[in-house]
Enzyme design. Structure first.
Site, PDB file in Angstrom:
ATOM      1  N   CYS A  95     -54.296  -4.758 -45.617  1.00 38.26           N
ATOM      2  CA  CYS A  95     -53.313  -5.249 -44.642  1.00 38.26           C
ATOM      3  C   CYS A  95     -52.885  -4.149 -43.671  1.00 38.26           C
ATOM      4  O   CYS A  95     -52.194  -3.213 -44.069  1.00 38.26           O
ATOM      5  CB  CYS A  95     -52.114  -5.801 -45.409  1.00 38.26           C
ATOM      6  SG  CYS A  95     -50.671  -6.149 -44.404  1.00 38.26           S
ATOM      7  N   CYS A 155     -49.086  -3.726 -43.155  1.00 38.42           N
ATOM      8  CA  CYS A 155     -48.491  -3.121 -44.354  1.00 38.42           C
ATOM      9  C   CYS A 155     -48.566  -1.599 -44.260  1.00 38.42           C
ATOM     10  O   CYS A 155     -47.618  -0.892 -44.610  1.00 38.42           O
ATOM     11  CB  CYS A 155     -49.224  -3.578 -45.618  1.00 38.42           C
ATOM     12  SG  CYS A 155     -49.160  -5.363 -45.906  1.00 38.42           S
TER      13      CYS A 155
END
Length: 121
Positions: A46, A49
């Protein structure tokens, strides 16, 4: 003699104050915590993230002793991710006294995360 095998890849953390939490220890580490806990649901693949990770590291240092910051890898801890209806990551949940107080979905700046924390204190 051969050199030792490299360690498996893990997320690089700047702060040692961030807890890695999983299905097995979530209740103890988060729900039973005497301090508010900001939980970051994330995954290695991600991009957003990874973008917020430095802000979380800084907040872990700045709020040390007042708030805990924990990371839950959704790929390895599906039961916890499902329990809290994590459908999009990063998803941050702020827990206080075992209850979700606030939710933030998507990457946001350190200032917004600090405001979340300040409301819980």
């Amino acid at each position: 003699m051969l050199p030792p095998a490299p360690a498996p890849p893990q997320e690089k953390l700047v702060s040692d104050k961030i807890m890695q939490v999983g299905d097995a220890d979530f209740d103890t580490a988060v729900l039973q915590s005497s301090e508010p806990v900001l939980v970051d649901f994330w995954a290695e693949w991600c991009g957003p993230c990874k973008m917020i990770a430095p802000a979380l590291d800084q907040l872990a240092e700045e709020y040390d002793g007042k708030v805990k910051i924990a990371k839950v890898n959704v790929d390895h801890n599906r039961a916890t991710a499902m329990k809290y209806h994590v459908r999009s990551i990063p998803m941050l949940l702020l827990f206080k006294d075992g209850q979700v107080q606030q939710t933030q979905i998507g990457a946001v700046g350190k200032g917004q995360l600090a405001q979340m924390i300040d409301k819980a204190l």
